[in-house]
Scaffold this motif. Sequence first.
Motif, PDB file in Angstrom:
ATOM      1  N   GLU A 100      21.593  40.138  35.517  1.00 24.87           N
ATOM      2  CA  GLU A 100      22.299  41.364  35.648  1.00 24.87           C
ATOM      3  C   GLU A 100      24.026  41.381  34.685  1.00 24.87           C
ATOM      4  OE1 GLU A 100      19.982  42.076  40.050  1.00 24.87           O
ATOM      5  OE2 GLU A 100      22.275  41.780  40.412  1.00 24.87           O
ATOM      6  N   ASN A 101      23.960  42.978  35.062  1.00 25.88           N
ATOM      7  CA  ASN A 101      25.242  43.132  34.518  1.00 25.88           C
ATOM      8  C   ASN A 101      26.567  43.427  35.183  1.00 25.88           C
ATOM      9  OD1 ASN A 101      24.161  42.506  31.836  1.00 25.88           O
ATOM     10  ND2 ASN A 101      23.123  44.993  31.655  1.00 25.88           N
ATOM     11  N   VAL A 102      27.538  43.385  34.678  1.00 24.15           N
ATOM     12  CA  VAL A 102      28.545  43.904  35.065  1.00 24.15           C
ATOM     13  C   VAL A 102      29.757  45.608  34.920  1.00 24.15           C
ATOM     14  CG1 VAL A 102      30.779  43.261  36.817  1.00 24.15           C
ATOM     15  CG2 VAL A 102      28.277  42.100  36.801  1.00 24.15           C
ATOM     16  N   VAL A 103      29.863  46.073  34.987  1.00 26.19           N
ATOM     17  CA  VAL A 103      31.283  47.222  34.463  1.00 26.19           C
ATOM     18  C   VAL A 103      31.871  47.438  35.213  1.00 26.19           C
ATOM     19  CG1 VAL A 103      31.238  49.241  33.889  1.00 26.19           C
ATOM     20  CG2 VAL A 103      28.915  48.635  33.168  1.00 26.19           C
ATOM     21  N   PHE A 104      33.517  47.225  34.574  1.00 25.68           N
ATOM     22  CA  PHE A 104      34.598  47.508  35.564  1.00 25.68           C
ATOM     23  C   PHE A 104      34.672  48.943  34.764  1.00 25.68           C
ATOM     24  CE2 PHE A 104      33.987  43.021  36.216  1.00 25.68           C
ATOM     25  CZ  PHE A 104      34.818  42.597  37.465  1.00 25.68           C
ATOM     26  N   LEU A 105      35.195  50.021  35.530  1.00 27.04           N
ATOM     27  CA  LEU A 105      35.692  51.180  35.231  1.00 27.04           C
ATOM     28  C   LEU A 105      37.009  51.108  35.298  1.00 27.04           C
ATOM     29  CD1 LEU A 105      32.728  53.385  35.494  1.00 27.04           C
ATOM     30  CD2 LEU A 105      33.376  52.053  33.278  1.00 27.04           C
ATOM     31  N   GLY A 106      37.969  51.928  34.742  1.00 27.53           N
ATOM     32  CA  GLY A 106      39.441  52.475  35.766  1.00 27.53           C
ATOM     33  C   GLY A 106      40.770  52.555  34.101  1.00 27.53           C
ATOM     34  N   PRO A 107      42.070  53.047  34.581  1.00 27.11           N
ATOM     35  CA  PRO A 107      42.176  53.396  33.659  1.00 27.11           C
ATOM     36  C   PRO A 107      43.169  52.096  33.302  1.00 27.11           C
ATOM     37  CG  PRO A 107      43.380  53.708  35.853  1.00 27.11           C
ATOM     38  CD  PRO A 107      42.160  54.360  35.766  1.00 27.11           C
ATOM     39  N   PRO A 108      43.730  51.833  31.920  1.00 25.57           N
ATOM     40  CA  PRO A 108      44.597  50.850  30.975  1.00 25.57           C
ATOM     41  C   PRO A 108      45.491  50.000  32.324  1.00 25.57           C
ATOM     42  CG  PRO A 108      44.801  52.512  29.926  1.00 25.57           C
ATOM     43  CD  PRO A 108      44.029  52.417  31.218  1.00 25.57           C
ATOM     44  N   GLY A 109      45.317  48.895  32.593  1.00 23.89           N
ATOM     45  CA  GLY A 109      46.690  48.284  33.548  1.00 23.89           C
ATOM     46  C   GLY A 109      45.720  48.094  34.928  1.00 23.89           C
ATOM     47  N   VAL A 110      44.870  47.852  35.311  1.00 27.02           N
ATOM     48  CA  VAL A 110      44.521  48.123  36.391  1.00 27.02           C
ATOM     49  C   VAL A 110      43.474  46.837  36.842  1.00 27.02           C
ATOM     50  CG1 VAL A 110      44.600  50.126  37.009  1.00 27.02           C
ATOM     51  CG2 VAL A 110      42.152  49.182  36.430  1.00 27.02           C
ATOM     52  N   GLY A 111      43.637  46.113  35.812  1.00 27.42           N
ATOM     53  CA  GLY A 111      43.462  44.832  36.434  1.00 27.42           C
ATOM     54  C   GLY A 111      41.335  44.465  36.163  1.00 27.42           C
ATOM     55  N   LYS A 112      41.183  45.679  35.243  1.00 26.03           N
ATOM     56  CA  LYS A 112      39.486  45.320  34.602  1.00 26.03           C
ATOM     57  C   LYS A 112      40.002  43.534  34.076  1.00 26.03           C
ATOM     58  CE  LYS A 112      39.541  48.817  32.261  1.00 26.03           C
ATOM     59  NZ  LYS A 112      40.876  49.055  32.837  1.00 26.03           N
ATOM     60  N   THR A 113      40.070  43.640  32.479  1.00 23.46           N
ATOM     61  CA  THR A 113      40.557  42.190  31.949  1.00 23.46           C
ATOM     62  C   THR A 113      40.678  41.238  32.664  1.00 23.46           C
ATOM     63  OG1 THR A 113      40.714  43.111  30.065  1.00 23.46           O
ATOM     64  CG2 THR A 113      40.489  41.070  29.748  1.00 23.46           C
ATOM     65  N   HIS A 114      41.270  40.820  33.857  1.00 25.60           N
ATOM     66  CA  HIS A 114      41.593  40.168  34.666  1.00 25.60           C
ATOM     67  C   HIS A 114      40.152  39.478  35.673  1.00 25.60           C
ATOM     68  CE1 HIS A 114      44.750  37.939  37.452  1.00 25.60           C
ATOM     69  NE2 HIS A 114      43.113  37.542  38.364  1.00 25.60           N
ATOM     70  N   LEU A 115      40.027  41.096  36.236  1.00 25.04           N
ATOM     71  CA  LEU A 115      38.710  40.220  36.660  1.00 25.04           C
ATOM     72  C   LEU A 115      37.576  39.937  36.288  1.00 25.04           C
ATOM     73  CD1 LEU A 115      38.976  43.775  39.509  1.00 25.04           C
ATOM     74  CD2 LEU A 115      39.063  41.006  39.846  1.00 25.04           C
ATOM     75  N   ALA A 116      37.167  40.517  34.752  1.00 24.58           N
ATOM     76  CA  ALA A 116      36.491  39.918  33.893  1.00 24.58           C
ATOM     77  C   ALA A 116      36.690  38.392  33.658  1.00 24.58           C
ATOM     78  CB  ALA A 116      36.367  40.713  32.520  1.00 24.58           C
ATOM     79  N   VAL A 117      37.610  37.854  33.152  1.00 28.61           N
ATOM     80  CA  VAL A 117      38.049  36.847  32.821  1.00 28.61           C
ATOM     81  C   VAL A 117      37.842  36.066  34.041  1.00 28.61           C
ATOM     82  CG1 VAL A 117      40.007  35.178  32.276  1.00 28.61           C
ATOM     83  CG2 VAL A 117      40.138  37.140  31.064  1.00 28.61           C
ATOM     84  N   GLY A 118      38.316  36.070  35.484  1.00 27.38           N
ATOM     85  CA  GLY A 118      37.921  35.762  36.278  1.00 27.38           C
ATOM     86  C   GLY A 118      36.640  34.928  36.018  1.00 27.38           C
TER      87      GLY A 118
END
Length: 265
Positions: A100-118
């Motif tokens: 399955e996939n995961v999509v993180f949506l949101g404005p810049p700087g809210v932690g999307k990349t951090h969660l993806a990296v985690g």
Amino acid sequence: MSYEKVHSLLKELKLEGISRVLDSSLQNWSKGDKDVLELIEELLIAQKKENENKKYITALRYSGLPFHKTLEEFDFSFQPSIDRKQVMELKTLRFMYEKENVVFLGPPGVGKTHLAVGLGMEALREGKKIYFVNAITLVDRLKKAFVERHLEKTIRFYKSLDLLIIDELGYLPLDTEGAKLFFELVSQKYEQGSIILTSNRSFTEWDKIFEDEVLATAVLDRLLHHCTIVNIRGKSYRLKEKQKTGLVGIQTTIGRTDKLRKSER
């Protein structure tokens, strides 16, 4: 066989794990009631852990991850819109085992990349093949591969990954060629492996990313068929860090001073 000879052979055979614990293990063994087989098992377990750690470090080096932050380091209190239980469920990596996939949506700087990296870090610990890439960089590589006639080989690499993390889709629109190649990659990964994707645009705006409503719909259809969506609405972490240093207040004061000077003129 001398002590030095044993350690020399362990080094030659690259058995650093055994070499590291040999002295303490022998000392404990001589004082206890363990038999020789138990001692050998202890040494082999130490070597196994060493091999796994080496494999993890190598995989981490080639993962493309821009930083190595874990989910434990994420400040959920700063982003109350995020369902922590949902993220912890993702941490189990069930979504990967079920392709399955995961999509993180949101404005810049809210932690999307951090969660993806985690999540990527968790997958690496499980011995999974992962790769992190910026969306524009990914598309540029696909376009280059197409021109140089090795697109199939490039897509085969991305398809072979257990987890492909695509960051920042939507910051820049894709041209027609890039959009088609991105669609081809998503199609090839569909139900074959997992994708984590971050985007600053809502799904209703994806026709602006691909400049083609039909193509945007086709991408969404494959991406969202088996997918967990995390929609983040909150403040920027970058702004939070600036507030800590007082830069935001300084900048605001400067801005107000400039406006006052202009009005006085």
